[in-house]
Scaffold this active site. Sequence first.
Site, PDB file in Angstrom:
ATOM      1  CG  ASP A  33      -2.121   0.901   1.053  1.00  0.00           C
ATOM      2  OD1 ASP A  33      -1.702   2.204   0.603  1.00  0.00           O
ATOM      3  OD2 ASP A  33      -3.178   0.555   1.187  1.00  0.00           O
TER       4      ASP A  33
ATOM      5  CG  ASP B 259      -3.080   8.917 -13.099  1.00  0.00           C
ATOM      6  OD1 ASP B 259      -3.760   8.117 -11.976  1.00  0.00           O
ATOM      7  OD2 ASP B 259      -3.573   9.145 -13.923  1.00  0.00           O
TER       8      ASP B 259
ATOM      9  CD  GLU C 156      -4.236   4.029  -2.143  1.00  0.00           C
ATOM     10  OE1 GLU C 156      -4.245   4.465  -0.548  1.00  0.00           O
ATOM     11  OE2 GLU C 156      -4.965   4.063  -2.828  1.00  0.00           O
TER      12      GLU C 156
END
Length: 245
Positions: A125, A142, A168
């Site tokens: 994460d 992005d 993410e």
Amino acid sequence: MLKHDHFPQMHSSRQASRRLHRRPALPGDLQTGHAHAASAVFEGGSQHRRMRRDRIMATQATMLELLAGEARIADLERALSRAEAAALTDTLTGALNRRGFDQAHEREVARSRRNGSPLALALIDLDDFKRLNDTLGHHAGDEALIHLVRILRSALRPSDVLGRFGGEEFVVMLPDTGLDEALSALTRFQRQLAGCRVAGSGVTLTFSAGVVVQASGESLTESIVRADAATYAAKRAGKNRVLAG
């Protein structure tokens, strides 16, 4: 001295001799028949050559059609492969999507069970991703995800599998890898990521990760739940950490 009455006999003999030596003429129909026969032989040979040429041309045309058909089939197969790959890949990062990762996991877990080898899973994460989006915008977010995947791929083995589970969150599958080895690998990934800034923004990324070894009979979902709990614990412990689940 010949007598006068011998003349008729001599005249008859000469006429007979001329008849014997005269070549009889062929009847008109017979002559025409010979000419027609010769013409038929010539025409038959020409027709045979034409038929043979036509057969060769037909065979060549058939072969060309078969080759063209095979080329079209090959093109369709390549297009199908690209479409299948696209259906299994995350469009932004190029990592496997959930469906693609599920299929790869099915193959690896079957091999792991056959060989009796361990299969490690790590849930990654990205730290402070929401703040990055809010501060620098979604384009920068992005670029950060693309950067993370690029760094991970450069560090992973050919047998390792990387998938994006959404947002993410990413999952790394490490075949033939025990827990300690997997923890060391994820820690090494963290160091490599910290040493490379995101192009454009110059941001340095970190991640928190939970690592598990899939237990016998355990589903992928159950393994991910355990890895997620370890990731959450790593976040609470200060982020940029790797913990076992």
